[in-house]
Design a protein around this motif. Sequence first.
Motif, mmCIF file in Angstrom:
data_model
loop_
_atom_site.group_PDB
_atom_site.id
_atom_site.type_symbol
_atom_site.label_atom_id
_atom_site.label_comp_id
_atom_site.label_asym_id
_atom_site.label_seq_id
_atom_site.Cartn_x
_atom_site.Cartn_y
_atom_site.Cartn_z
ATOM 1 N N GLN A 14 4.400 6.743 -7.064
ATOM 2 C CA GLN A 14 3.941 8.003 -7.647
ATOM 3 C C GLN A 14 5.047 9.054 -7.574
ATOM 4 O O GLN A 14 5.229 9.822 -8.502
ATOM 5 C CB GLN A 14 2.694 8.474 -6.879
ATOM 6 C CG GLN A 14 1.824 9.426 -7.620
ATOM 7 C CD GLN A 14 1.118 8.768 -8.794
ATOM 8 O OE1 GLN A 14 1.198 7.559 -8.981
ATOM 9 N NE2 GLN A 14 0.477 9.565 -9.607
ATOM 10 N N VAL A 15 5.806 9.073 -6.460
ATOM 11 C CA VAL A 15 6.862 10.070 -6.309
ATOM 12 C C VAL A 15 7.968 9.837 -7.330
ATOM 13 O O VAL A 15 8.413 10.767 -8.002
ATOM 14 C CB VAL A 15 7.442 10.029 -4.878
ATOM 15 C CG1 VAL A 15 8.644 10.940 -4.770
ATOM 16 C CG2 VAL A 15 6.409 10.435 -3.869
ATOM 17 N N VAL A 74 -9.561 -1.732 -11.294
ATOM 18 C CA VAL A 74 -9.569 -1.288 -9.897
ATOM 19 C C VAL A 74 -10.035 -2.426 -8.997
ATOM 20 O O VAL A 74 -9.428 -2.718 -7.963
ATOM 21 C CB VAL A 74 -10.500 -0.066 -9.729
ATOM 22 C CG1 VAL A 74 -10.640 0.292 -8.271
ATOM 23 C CG2 VAL A 74 -9.975 1.106 -10.499
ATOM 24 N N GLY A 83 0.826 -1.206 0.000
ATOM 25 C CA GLY A 83 0.000 0.000 0.000
ATOM 26 C C GLY A 83 0.855 1.249 0.000
ATOM 27 O O GLY A 83 0.595 2.195 -0.732
ATOM 28 N N PHE A 93 -4.878 -6.796 -3.353
ATOM 29 C CA PHE A 93 -4.348 -6.246 -2.097
ATOM 30 C C PHE A 93 -5.024 -6.912 -0.898
ATOM 31 O O PHE A 93 -4.369 -7.246 0.090
ATOM 32 C CB PHE A 93 -4.559 -4.730 -2.036
ATOM 33 C CG PHE A 93 -3.560 -3.944 -2.839
ATOM 34 C CD1 PHE A 93 -2.219 -3.982 -2.500
ATOM 35 C CD2 PHE A 93 -3.951 -3.177 -3.905
ATOM 36 C CE1 PHE A 93 -1.290 -3.261 -3.233
ATOM 37 C CE2 PHE A 93 -3.030 -2.452 -4.652
ATOM 38 C CZ PHE A 93 -1.703 -2.496 -4.320
ATOM 39 N N LEU A 98 -2.925 1.291 -10.395
ATOM 40 C CA LEU A 98 -4.161 1.525 -9.647
ATOM 41 C C LEU A 98 -4.608 2.981 -9.753
ATOM 42 O O LEU A 98 -5.774 3.265 -10.014
ATOM 43 C CB LEU A 98 -3.959 1.140 -8.177
ATOM 44 C CG LEU A 98 -5.181 1.344 -7.291
ATOM 45 C CD1 LEU A 98 -6.222 0.306 -7.595
ATOM 46 C CD2 LEU A 98 -4.820 1.304 -5.829
ATOM 47 N N ILE A 99 -3.646 3.902 -9.573
ATOM 48 C CA ILE A 99 -4.003 5.325 -9.625
ATOM 49 C C ILE A 99 -4.557 5.690 -10.996
ATOM 50 O O ILE A 99 -5.596 6.347 -11.116
ATOM 51 C CB ILE A 99 -2.762 6.197 -9.315
ATOM 52 C CG1 ILE A 99 -2.204 5.876 -7.960
ATOM 53 C CG2 ILE A 99 -3.100 7.669 -9.423
ATOM 54 C CD1 ILE A 99 -2.880 6.541 -6.837
ATOM 55 N N THR A 155 -7.611 -4.039 -6.230
ATOM 56 C CA THR A 155 -7.971 -3.882 -4.820
ATOM 57 C C THR A 155 -8.152 -5.246 -4.182
ATOM 58 O O THR A 155 -7.732 -5.487 -3.053
ATOM 59 C CB THR A 155 -9.275 -3.081 -4.692
ATOM 60 O OG1 THR A 155 -9.242 -2.021 -5.616
ATOM 61 C CG2 THR A 155 -9.449 -2.521 -3.314
ATOM 62 N N ILE A 170 -7.993 4.252 -11.441
ATOM 63 C CA ILE A 170 -9.008 4.990 -10.676
ATOM 64 C C ILE A 170 -9.360 6.283 -11.390
ATOM 65 O O ILE A 170 -10.521 6.638 -11.547
ATOM 66 C CB ILE A 170 -8.499 5.274 -9.244
ATOM 67 C CG1 ILE A 170 -8.503 4.003 -8.425
ATOM 68 C CG2 ILE A 170 -9.351 6.319 -8.569
ATOM 69 C CD1 ILE A 170 -7.928 4.182 -7.057
ATOM 70 N N GLN A 171 -8.319 6.974 -11.885
ATOM 71 C CA GLN A 171 -8.587 8.269 -12.512
ATOM 72 C C GLN A 171 -9.363 8.134 -13.808
ATOM 73 O O GLN A 171 -10.116 9.016 -14.180
ATOM 74 C CB GLN A 171 -7.271 9.015 -12.756
ATOM 75 C CG GLN A 171 -6.790 9.672 -11.473
ATOM 76 C CD GLN A 171 -5.383 10.170 -11.568
ATOM 77 O OE1 GLN A 171 -4.688 9.867 -12.534
ATOM 78 N NE2 GLN A 171 -4.947 10.911 -10.573
ATOM 79 N N ILE A 225 2.303 2.515 -3.220
ATOM 80 C CA ILE A 225 1.484 3.318 -4.133
ATOM 81 C C ILE A 225 2.023 4.745 -4.166
ATOM 82 O O ILE A 225 2.191 5.339 -5.226
ATOM 83 C CB ILE A 225 0.011 3.324 -3.664
ATOM 84 C CG1 ILE A 225 -0.579 1.928 -3.764
ATOM 85 C CG2 ILE A 225 -0.812 4.304 -4.469
ATOM 86 C CD1 ILE A 225 -1.991 1.838 -3.238
ATOM 87 N N ILE A 226 2.332 5.289 -2.970
ATOM 88 C CA ILE A 226 2.801 6.672 -2.889
ATOM 89 C C ILE A 226 4.220 6.791 -3.427
ATOM 90 O O ILE A 226 4.522 7.679 -4.221
ATOM 91 C CB ILE A 226 2.705 7.157 -1.438
ATOM 92 C CG1 ILE A 226 1.238 7.254 -1.042
ATOM 93 C CG2 ILE A 226 3.379 8.487 -1.254
ATOM 94 C CD1 ILE A 226 1.003 7.422 0.415
#
Lengths: 306, 336
Positions: free
Chosen positions: B281-282, B304, B274, B311, B292-293, B308, B296-297, B277-278
Amino acid sequence: MTDLANVNEQQGYRAPRNQWWDVWDQFKTHKGALFGLGFFVFMLLFVYVGPYLWPIDATYIDIRARNQGASWAHPMGADQLGRDTLARMMAGGRTSIAVGLTAMALSLLLGTFVGVIAGYFKKLDGPLMRLTDLFLALPLLPLLLVIIMLFRDTLRSTFGPENGIFILIVFVIGITSWMQAARIVRGDVLALKEREFVLAAKSIGTPSHRMITRHVLPNVMSPIMVSATLGIANAIITESALSFLGLGFPSDYPTWGRLLFDGTEWLQRNPERVIWPGLAISLTVLSVNYIGDGLRDALDPRIRGR
Amino acid sequence: MLTFTLRRLLLAIPTLLFISLIIFLILDLAPSDPTASLPLTIPPEVRAEIRASLGLDEPMVVRFALWLQQFFINEPLNLLEQWTGLSFGDGDRTRVISWQTRSPVVDIIAQRMPQTLWVVGTSYVVGILIAVPIGVISAYRQYSWFDQIGTFVSMLGFSVPTFFTGVLFIVIFSVQLGWFPSVYDTTHVVTDWASFVVQLKQIIMPVMVLGLYNASQISRFMRASMLDNLNQDYVRTARAKGMTERVVVLIHVLRNSMIPVVTVIALGVPQVFGGAIITEQVFKVNGLGQLLIVAIQSGDIPTVQTLTFIFAVLIVLFNLIADVLYGVLDPRIRYD
């Protein structure tokens, strides 16, 4: 016959003190916690009183000052539209801390309710704890992202762009973070139920609701307070993470996480736009965690008074 | 032990079914239309056909059952066929199809999996390798300067979110110093020493960001668990027998303290995914979190839902592993 007052004087009689004074005395000995409390109070003053001292509005656009570095007019610089970063930090902090506090309150309310009910009523224990386990098995961050994405527009049109997203974020953080508190409270209530004073209260016919409010709840206050501090830290981090992924608050309604996210596009030119909100989030969370550490020690009767 | 494991495995099935139902319901009852992002000039009857082609005109129960069949029966059979080369049935099975790319979701996940596993796996190993020695030394020399600094740093690492450390690392090491690239290039192939150095340079920042975060959590547990054990009677006995301090701490105490820590490590694996995910992205790693991001967008519900659910499977699986490990490692605990 000895005079009672005399005896008391000889034995160094101490006036009866409130329990919370003892807690405060113990809390004071934890340097990190004291420092954390000081910093948290400073942050609260910064975001709530700060705007009265720093008159620039967070949404005021001064296009001549765009992308400026630190100066006397803009101590933290200005963004690409010339909005003052210091004012935006105050406005952002107000939202971030408000989200942290309300989400924590919601999750504690839910957690305490489930914990007390599960611990007190034997019939409901099994089902409620299965529910808690189920929530613990949910992948929270992906689900939070999905829920916000799907419900954002509807809530925005119902409650207005600002309140809608605030309600949504507080609600989703609250309903996905109550499980730890519920487990801890349930454990404590189960242990409390075996104590003599509960038996005594029950034997004089105290009804359940009064048992819970008068005898059980005051005695599980300490774990609740510790989870409260950890809950604030958790909620602030989750909100910032959501905003950082672009799924939290919109850009014209800043929070610290959103400011950080907006700043990453200007990383090479103005790195301080990332550093200020990042520092604010990190230091606030750090101070809240230290307060939690200190509270845990201060509220533990085995440690207190030594 | 075996009966316990079997019972837990059986119990995991209804849990997973229920979780998949919750995920399905959240996605399905949400007031959002997957065709909403299409141009407004599309006439309503064409729009209805698009919805039908996505399978949206079926009742909810049918769609849920279909997804269950596709995910739990068809996809595992496909995987088995690929691995063993055997064929089951006629091989004409419907698969979970992504709305974005119109290709099977499981194939996309298989493409994205290695990047995530590399970054997440290495960072978790790095985190454990940093955390265990720090925890042991902090506990052994409690209240020394090492312990003070260690607990402060772990508190710091625990409080500073990864999206800030990541961005800070980029500011310092990519922008100011120019040592490491800020974007992770997944097409890079390691063939010789020079390309290995490039790979090392690009992986070091994401791994350190996630690794330091994990290390700060694990070292707190390690320290607490060592402190619990250091005051036990068996430690005094071991010392009284004349064993060297090294044997007492590293063999007797460490092995016993590792029991809760190992379960914490197992429980942390899904959270690390989890957290990735961040970090993804960074550092622009195109792994599972980024998939996933993006899904979702763009409102790609099958992707999704599948991601999910994967996970969720990870969480349930590692909870089970942690419970079983606890029973295996600690003979005082008997589940039967």
